[in-house]
Motif scaffolding. Structure first.
Motif, mmCIF file in Angstrom:
data_model
loop_
_atom_site.group_PDB
_atom_site.id
_atom_site.type_symbol
_atom_site.label_atom_id
_atom_site.label_comp_id
_atom_site.label_asym_id
_atom_site.label_seq_id
_atom_site.Cartn_x
_atom_site.Cartn_y
_atom_site.Cartn_z
ATOM 1 N N VAL A 152 0.830 -1.017 0.038
ATOM 2 C CA VAL A 152 0.387 0.350 -0.124
ATOM 3 C C VAL A 152 0.798 1.321 -0.048
ATOM 4 C CG1 VAL A 152 -1.714 1.209 1.259
ATOM 5 C CG2 VAL A 152 -2.282 -0.717 1.764
ATOM 6 N N THR A 153 0.229 1.827 -0.895
ATOM 7 C CA THR A 153 0.930 3.403 -1.020
ATOM 8 C C THR A 153 0.016 4.485 -0.680
ATOM 9 O OG1 THR A 153 2.681 2.808 -3.145
ATOM 10 C CG2 THR A 153 1.826 5.715 -2.682
ATOM 11 N N ALA A 213 6.511 -2.216 7.899
ATOM 12 C CA ALA A 213 7.158 -0.619 7.445
ATOM 13 C C ALA A 213 7.524 -1.670 5.727
ATOM 14 C CB ALA A 213 8.255 -0.994 7.178
ATOM 15 N N ASP A 214 7.565 -2.642 5.599
ATOM 16 C CA ASP A 214 7.682 -3.510 4.006
ATOM 17 C C ASP A 214 6.593 -3.635 2.641
ATOM 18 O OD1 ASP A 214 6.608 -5.363 6.145
ATOM 19 O OD2 ASP A 214 7.625 -6.815 5.110
ATOM 20 N N LEU A 215 5.184 -3.277 3.266
ATOM 21 C CA LEU A 215 4.414 -3.616 2.617
ATOM 22 C C LEU A 215 3.463 -2.079 2.135
ATOM 23 C CD1 LEU A 215 1.993 -6.491 4.348
ATOM 24 C CD2 LEU A 215 3.802 -6.405 1.724
ATOM 25 N N VAL A 216 4.278 -1.468 4.165
ATOM 26 C CA VAL A 216 2.882 -0.008 3.552
ATOM 27 C C VAL A 216 4.020 1.498 3.514
ATOM 28 C CG1 VAL A 216 0.837 1.778 4.752
ATOM 29 C CG2 VAL A 216 1.159 -0.613 5.165
ATOM 30 N N GLU A 217 3.891 2.013 2.563
ATOM 31 C CA GLU A 217 4.261 4.265 2.591
ATOM 32 C C GLU A 217 3.328 4.684 3.135
ATOM 33 O OE1 GLU A 217 7.886 6.144 -0.485
ATOM 34 O OE2 GLU A 217 6.672 4.438 -1.126
ATOM 35 N N ILE A 218 4.201 5.337 3.201
ATOM 36 C CA ILE A 218 3.052 6.732 3.702
ATOM 37 C C ILE A 218 3.672 8.098 3.411
ATOM 38 C CG2 ILE A 218 1.617 8.319 5.481
ATOM 39 C CD1 ILE A 218 0.671 5.714 5.149
#
Length: 458
Positions: free
Chosen positions: A248-249, A271-276
């Motif tokens: 997810v971004t 953190a390996d799957l989601v970037e905010i």
């Protein structure tokens, strides 16, 4: 003088053309109006001055935010009784004129000079009885000096709407008021959009079910790339990654939201799957994505920019990719050119926010190349959500005031309570629109029947 409330009641009944729907208590201790139900407390002459200098909704709102008007009893009941006088009322073709206009020759010079800039009130006050009532109000209010707007009012904004810079300012006004404040209102879910209720649901459960509904409508599976536009405090991004294995971004214009969401991502080890990102959706260039969620964000886009919004999201999706657009709607106007942004909401809640009919939204998505496959109305669900938020705010009132200001807490209390009534009365709606960027040959990749939405993960 000990007759302020009866004089105010007489004025209100003259202007309303009917009986006063609520009881009034004035600063001199007098009361007037029906004996049952909630009481509108006019705490001082300044409340009247605000309504004289800015008649209509905005003057009432300023008096409420400043604490010049308060309510004893059930706020929902009071608003329900006077809903036609606030922003839920039928829209007028033009802003209400200044009540000072026809009284200019009788006022002190400095008050008279201010009235020169206001429209004449002949249309609003068309008979001698009404003009006499307003003269009485002027005498009661002692209208000079004109009160300054409360500090919580959004700063005046110049230039065209919905430029990147102006959108950042608008988002900051609403969302950057303190994450701790929003925790008190929204609860642990930190989801600031309509929940999805079932009998016996708590607010937390209903928000979980809404996030899960979005994921299932988008058909998310491990490894899918999801763009969450207007990601808020990260709840949708976290749910999609944790429960469905999506990458997810999330993008937001609010720095406070981004800081909060990034901490949640780190705390959950995702953190390996989601970037905010702190990023405008118009600046996202790393498509294609498998799916896009836009939940409670499109209200900030603006009617003039909506087609560009739809085209941007369409371009960011792969062929066969899905968009879930969750958006508040309003009924269509007989003349859409007459639509005006709500004064109170624009000044205190969502600067530059605009609502569109659901049919307009669907049409713009289709013009951008989407095929709309499903529209689900959740109007009653939002009324329940807003009532739950008001209950939380009132339960944590002292903390909320300490974290922001008394005026800010009153803004949220009023707008959420009145909006709840708007959804209950059908004056507002909210819809989830599922659309697909079909492949060149027309393949949607969707099952023949959608409404099962797949099974929830174990």
């Amino acid at each position: 003088m000990t007759d302020a409330a009866p004089r105010l009641a007489a004025l209100a009944e003259t202007l309303l053309g009917g009986p006063l729907p609520v009881r009034i208590r004035a600063w001199d201790g007098t009361e007037a109006g029906p004996p049952d139900g909630p009481v509108l407390v006019v705490r001082g002459r300044r409340a009247l001055r605000r309504m004289l200098w800015k008649p209509g909704e905005l003057g009432l709102a300023r008096a409420w935010v400043a604490g010049d008007l308060t309510v004893e009893g059930d706020l929902f009941e009071l608003l329900d009784r006077v809903a036609g006088l606030l922003w839920q009322r039928d829209r007028e073709p033009a802003p209400p004129p200044s009540l000072l206009g026809p009284l200019r020759p009788r006022l002190p010079r400095r008050v008279s000079a201010a009235a020169d800039t206001a429209a004449a009130a002949a249309a609003l006050l068309g008979d001698a009885e009404a003009r006499g009532a307003v003269r009485d109000l002027v005498a009661l209010a002692r209208p000079w000096p004109a009160p300054a707007p409360p500090a919580e009012e959004a700063a005046r904004r110049g230039g065209p709407r919905h430029t990147r810079g102006r959108d950042r300012q608008a988002v900051s006004h609403h969302y950057d008021v303190g994450n701790d404040f929003y925790e008190r209102v929204l609860g642990p879910s930190m989801v600031y959009s309509c929940a999805y209720w079932t009998p016996g649901s708590t607010l937390e459960r209903a928000q979980h079910d809404k996030l899960d509904l979005v994921c299932r409508k988008l058909g998310l599976k491990p490894g899918d790339r999801l763009l969450d536009v207007g990601c808020g405090w990260g709840s949708m991004a976290l749910h999609a990654a944790r429960e469905y294995g999506a990458r997810v971004t999330g993008v937001t214009l609010s720095r406070e939201q981004a800081v909060y969401a990034r901490k949640r991502v780190a705390d959950e080890g995702l953190a390996d799957l989601v970037e905010i990102r702190i990023q405008d959706y118009r600046d996202v260039k790393d498509g294609p994505y498998d799916a896009i969620s836009s939940i409670g964000m499109a209200e900030h886009v603006g009617a003039d920019r909506y087609r560009d919004y739809a085209r941007t999201l369409h371009a960011l999706l792969r062929p066969g990719g899905l968009l879930l657009n969750h958006q508040i709607a309003r009924p269509p106007e007989a003349d859409e050119a007459a639509y005006r942004v709500d004064e109170f909401i624009d000044a205190y809640v969502f600067p530059d926010g605009e609502l569109s009919p659901v049919g307009t939204t669907v049409g713009e998505l289709e013009r951008a190349g989407f095929e709309v496959r499903d529209v689900e109305a959740l109007r009653e669900h939002y009324a329940l959500t807003l009532r739950a938020w008001v209950a939380r705010l009132e339960e944590h009132w002292d903390e909320a005031v300490a974290l922001t200001s008394a005026g800010r807490a009153r803004v949220w209390q009023l707008y959420m309570a009145a909006s709840a009534l708007g959804f209950e009365r059908g004056r507002l709606g909210v819809n989830q629109v599922l659309a697909v960027r079909s492949a060149a040959r027309g393949d949607s990749g969707l099952p023949l029947r959608l409404r099962t939405w797949g099974a929830q993960p174990a």
